[in-house]
Design a protein around this motif. Structure first.
Motif, PDB file in Angstrom:
ATOM      1  N   GLU A 113       0.725  -1.355   0.112  1.00  0.00           N
ATOM      2  CA  GLU A 113      -0.230   0.001   0.034  1.00  0.00           C
ATOM      3  C   GLU A 113       1.059   1.235   0.000  1.00  0.00           C
ATOM      4  OE1 GLU A 113      -3.395   2.051   2.709  1.00  0.00           O
ATOM      5  OE2 GLU A 113      -2.242   0.492   3.774  1.00  0.00           O
ATOM      6  N   CYS A 114       1.921   1.234   0.794  1.00  0.00           N
ATOM      7  CA  CYS A 114       2.721   2.487   0.946  1.00  0.00           C
ATOM      8  C   CYS A 114       3.529   2.702  -0.529  1.00  0.00           C
ATOM      9  CB  CYS A 114       3.813   2.351   2.138  1.00  0.00           C
ATOM     10  SG  CYS A 114       2.836   2.154   3.622  1.00  0.00           S
ATOM     11  N   ALA A 115       4.252   1.513  -0.855  1.00  0.00           N
ATOM     12  CA  ALA A 115       4.922   1.922  -2.232  1.00  0.00           C
ATOM     13  C   ALA A 115       3.942   2.468  -3.402  1.00  0.00           C
ATOM     14  CB  ALA A 115       5.325   0.405  -2.493  1.00  0.00           C
ATOM     15  N   GLY A 116       2.657   1.825  -3.514  1.00  0.00           N
ATOM     16  CA  GLY A 116       1.873   2.342  -4.376  1.00  0.00           C
ATOM     17  C   GLY A 116       1.471   3.866  -4.222  1.00  0.00           C
ATOM     18  N   LEU A 117       1.338   4.170  -2.770  1.00  0.00           N
ATOM     19  CA  LEU A 117       1.441   5.573  -2.606  1.00  0.00           C
ATOM     20  C   LEU A 117       2.238   6.637  -3.160  1.00  0.00           C
ATOM     21  CD1 LEU A 117      -0.737   5.544   0.807  1.00  0.00           C
ATOM     22  CD2 LEU A 117      -1.759   6.286  -1.397  1.00  0.00           C
ATOM     23  N   ILE A 118       3.900   5.859  -2.881  1.00  0.00           N
ATOM     24  CA  ILE A 118       4.853   6.685  -3.244  1.00  0.00           C
ATOM     25  C   ILE A 118       4.829   6.967  -4.577  1.00  0.00           C
ATOM     26  CG2 ILE A 118       7.182   6.485  -3.305  1.00  0.00           C
ATOM     27  CD1 ILE A 118       7.268   5.029  -0.487  1.00  0.00           C
ATOM     28  N   ALA A 119       4.501   5.591  -5.390  1.00  0.00           N
ATOM     29  CA  ALA A 119       4.449   5.788  -6.783  1.00  0.00           C
ATOM     30  C   ALA A 119       3.485   7.083  -7.521  1.00  0.00           C
ATOM     31  CB  ALA A 119       4.264   4.494  -7.323  1.00  0.00           C
ATOM     32  N   ASP A 120       2.630   7.239  -6.621  1.00  0.00           N
ATOM     33  CA  ASP A 120       1.563   8.117  -7.048  1.00  0.00           C
ATOM     34  C   ASP A 120       1.692   9.705  -6.720  1.00  0.00           C
ATOM     35  OD1 ASP A 120      -0.022   6.227  -8.004  1.00  0.00           O
ATOM     36  OD2 ASP A 120      -1.330   6.268  -6.334  1.00  0.00           O
ATOM     37  N   GLY A 121       3.020   9.622  -5.956  1.00  0.00           N
ATOM     38  CA  GLY A 121       3.636  11.042  -5.409  1.00  0.00           C
ATOM     39  C   GLY A 121       3.288  11.287  -4.126  1.00  0.00           C
ATOM     40  N   ALA A 122       2.640  10.279  -3.364  1.00  0.00           N
ATOM     41  CA  ALA A 122       2.073  10.789  -1.914  1.00  0.00           C
ATOM     42  C   ALA A 122       3.055  10.891  -0.789  1.00  0.00           C
ATOM     43  CB  ALA A 122       0.849  10.065  -1.565  1.00  0.00           C
ATOM     44  N   ASP A 123       2.939  11.717  -0.004  1.00  0.00           N
ATOM     45  CA  ASP A 123       3.796  11.693   1.229  1.00  0.00           C
ATOM     46  C   ASP A 123       3.114  10.773   2.017  1.00  0.00           C
ATOM     47  OD1 ASP A 123       5.469  12.211   3.416  1.00  0.00           O
ATOM     48  OD2 ASP A 123       4.254  13.886   4.065  1.00  0.00           O
ATOM     49  N   ILE A 124       3.792   9.669   2.610  1.00  0.00           N
ATOM     50  CA  ILE A 124       3.067   8.615   3.449  1.00  0.00           C
ATOM     51  C   ILE A 124       3.544   8.560   4.743  1.00  0.00           C
ATOM     52  CG2 ILE A 124       3.336   6.902   1.560  1.00  0.00           C
ATOM     53  CD1 ILE A 124       5.482   5.251   2.816  1.00  0.00           C
ATOM     54  N   ASP A 125       2.823   7.951   5.846  1.00  0.00           N
ATOM     55  CA  ASP A 125       2.842   7.604   7.059  1.00  0.00           C
ATOM     56  C   ASP A 125       2.895   6.261   7.377  1.00  0.00           C
ATOM     57  OD1 ASP A 125       3.085   7.685   9.662  1.00  0.00           O
ATOM     58  OD2 ASP A 125       1.602   8.832  10.300  1.00  0.00           O
ATOM     59  N   TYR A 126       3.721   5.435   7.295  1.00  0.00           N
ATOM     60  CA  TYR A 126       3.684   3.984   7.697  1.00  0.00           C
ATOM     61  C   TYR A 126       3.429   3.716   8.930  1.00  0.00           C
ATOM     62  CZ  TYR A 126       5.329  -0.866   8.341  1.00  0.00           C
ATOM     63  OH  TYR A 126       5.606  -2.184   8.668  1.00  0.00           O
TER      64      TYR A 126
END
Length: 408
Positions: free
Chosen positions: A351-364
Motif C-alpha cells: 500500500e505504501c509503495a503504491g502511494l509513493i509511486a503516485d507521489g504521495a507523502d506517506i505515514d507507515y
C-alpha cells in the motif's frame, strides 16, 4: 556536532543531490542507483545467532524474513545478507565489515545496545543507515555518531515506569536490581532506580561483570539487603542468578525480568527437572500487534519479542529507499522520518509503495504500532507485553501502550 544538526545536513545534502541529478534520475557524481523494481536494495542483517542473546534471535530473524517476503510479493527488489554478532562487541564489527564488503546498503541490527555501539562509528563514517529493532539504551538518542542510526523500539524511558509500577503494585518496598555493567544494563538500572524513587520504593543496584564465571557474589548481595523483590537486568546469564536465588530460598513470585531475559524456555534452563520452577515470575518485552504476532508465532512456536520491530526496520528502510529514489545512504536516512510521520497513513509495504509511486507523502503505521519516528530516530510510541510463568508456560497476561510524549 549534535545529532540533530547532522541529520539536517544529511537531508539538505540529499535534496541537493536530487536536484543535481541526471535526466535519467541518477545522481551526478554518485554510483547510487534509483531504487526501482529493477534495482536491488541490499540489506545486511546482523543478529545474535549465538551468544548470550541467541535465545531472542528467532522472532527477530523471522520478522525480517516475513518483511522480505512481503516486499518481494509486492514487487519490491531486495536482497538479504546475514551475519552473526555472537552477542559480542569484539565479533560484531567483523560481521558488519564483511556485509559492507559484500555490498550491503543498509544494516538491520544489532540486538544488544552494547553490540551496536561497537560498529556504529563504522556505519556513521561509511554513511550506511542502521536500524535496530531492540536497542533500548538511551545513549543513541544523544550521541553525535548516531546520525545514520534509528530504531523501531523506544528507549528504556518507556518501559522502566511500567515495570517499576508493576513491582510496586505487588507490594515491594525494598528492591534489588542485579544489572549487567554494560551500556544497556547501566542505563536501564538507573532508569528503574529513578522510577522506584518516584514511587517511594527503596532499591539497590547490584552491578556485575557480564563475563563473570560465577554470580555467587551477586546472589549474596541480594540476600544481604533483604530484598522483597528482584528485578533482573540481565541477558541469558540471568538464569544462573535465578538458580542461585532459588537455592537461597528466594521465591520466583518476587522475581521480575526485563526484555533481556524474556525467554519462554527460561524455566527449562533454570531447572530442566522441574517445569514449574519459575511459576509466578513476571517478565516484560516489546511486542507487536495481535495480527502480526499470530503470523510470527506460526514460525517461532510462540516467541514474538521484537519480531514486529524487526519487520518494521526492513519495511521502513525499503520505503525510505523507494521514496528517495536511491540506495545511497544519505538519501535513505533523509527519508526515514518522512515515511513514518505526517503523511497519508498506510499499513503495509504494498500500500505504501503504491502511494509513493503516485507521489504521495506517506505515514507507515508499523506492525509494532504507530512509529512516528522523531528527529533523532526514536519511535514516540511503545507497545509492551506483560507475561508470567503459569504452570510452566510463559503466558501473556496483558499489554500496555506508551505515548512517550506523555512521559515528558
Amino acid at each position: 556536532m549534535t545529532r540533530t544538526r547532522w541529520i539536517w545536513i544529511v537531508v539538505i545534502a540529499a535534496l541537493i543531490a536530487a536536484g543535481c541529478g541526471n535526466d535519467d534520475g541518477g545522481d551526478a557524481g554518485s554510483s547510487a542507483a534509483p531504487a526501482s523494481g529493477d534495482v536491488e536494495l541490499v540489506i545486511g542483517q546482523v543478529m545474535p545467532e549465538t551468544g548470550s542473546l541467541a535465545f531472542l534471535n528467532s522472532p527477530m530473524i523471522e520478522g525480517i524474513g516475513l518483511a522480505m517476503e512481503d516486499i518481494v510479493e509486492a514487487g519490491g527488489n531486495v536482497q538479504l545478507l546475514t551475519g552473526d554478532t555472537a552477542t559480542d562487541p569484539d565479533v560484531a564489527p567483523e560481521a558488519v565489515n564483511r556485509l559492507l564488503g559484500e555490498g550491503a546498503h543498509v544494516i538491520v541490527g544489532a540486538a544488544a545496545s552494547g553490540v551496536s555501539q561497537s560498529f556504529i562509528q563504522t556505519l556513521f563514517d561509511a554513511q550506511i543507515p542502521q536500524c535496530s529493532p531492540s536497542n533500548t539504551s538511551p545513549s543513541f538518542s544523544t550521541q553525535a555518531n548516531a546520525g545514520f542510526y534509528f530504531r523501531t523500539v523506544p528507549p528504556d524511558q518507556a518501559v522502566s515506569p511500567i515495570l517499576a509500577g508493576i513491582v510496586a503494585a505487588d507490594g515491594a518496598t525494598n528492591v534489588a536490581i542485579p544489572a549487567r555493567a554494560d551500556d544497556w544494563g547501566n542505563a536501564l538500572s538507573s532508569l528503574l532506580a529513578t522510577s522506584f524513587t518516584e514511587l517511594g520504593v527503596a532499591y539497590q543496584i547490584i552491578a556485575y561483570d557480564e563475563d563473570a564465571t560465577s554470580y555467587d557474589a551477586t546472589v549474596a548481595a541480594i540476600e544481604d539487603m533483604g530484598a522483597d523483590a528482584v528485578v533482573l537486568v540481565t541477558f541469558s546469564e540471568g538464569a544462573q542468578i535465578i538458580r542461585g536465588m532459588l537455592e537461597a530460598g528466594i521465591p520466583p513470585e518476587v522475581m521480575y525480568g526485563t526484555d533481556g531475559i524474556y525467554d519462554r524456555n527460561l524455566a527449562d534452563t533454570v531447572d530442566p527437572t522441574n517445569p514449574n520452577v519459575l511459576d509466578g515470575f513476571v517478565a516484560l518485552t516489546a511486542g507487536g500487534g495481535d495480527e502480526f504476532s499470530e503470523r510470527l508465532i506460526e514460525r517461532t512456536g510462540g516467541d514474538v519479542a521484537y519480531g514486529g520491530q524487526a519487520y518494521d526496520c526492513v519495511v521502513v528502510l525499503a520505503l525510505a529507499s523507494l521514496a528517495a529514489g536511491s540506495t545511497d545512504g544519505p538519501a535513505i536516512i533523509g527519508q526515514v522520518q518522512t515515511v513514518t510521520s505526517d503523511g497519508q497513513k498506510c499499513y503495509d509495504y504494498a500500500e505504501c509503495a503504491g502511494l509513493i509511486a503516485d507521489g504521495a507523502d506517506i505515514d507507515y503505521e508499523g506492525v509494532s504500532g504507530p512509529l512516528e519516528l522523531d528527529e533523532v530516530g526514536d519511535p514516540t510510541f511503545g507497545r509492551y507485553i506483560i507475561a508470567e510463568f503459569i504452570d510452566g508456560e510463559l503466558t501473556v497476561t496483558g499489554s500496555e501502550d506508551v505515548d512517550l510524549a506523555e512521559l515528558g
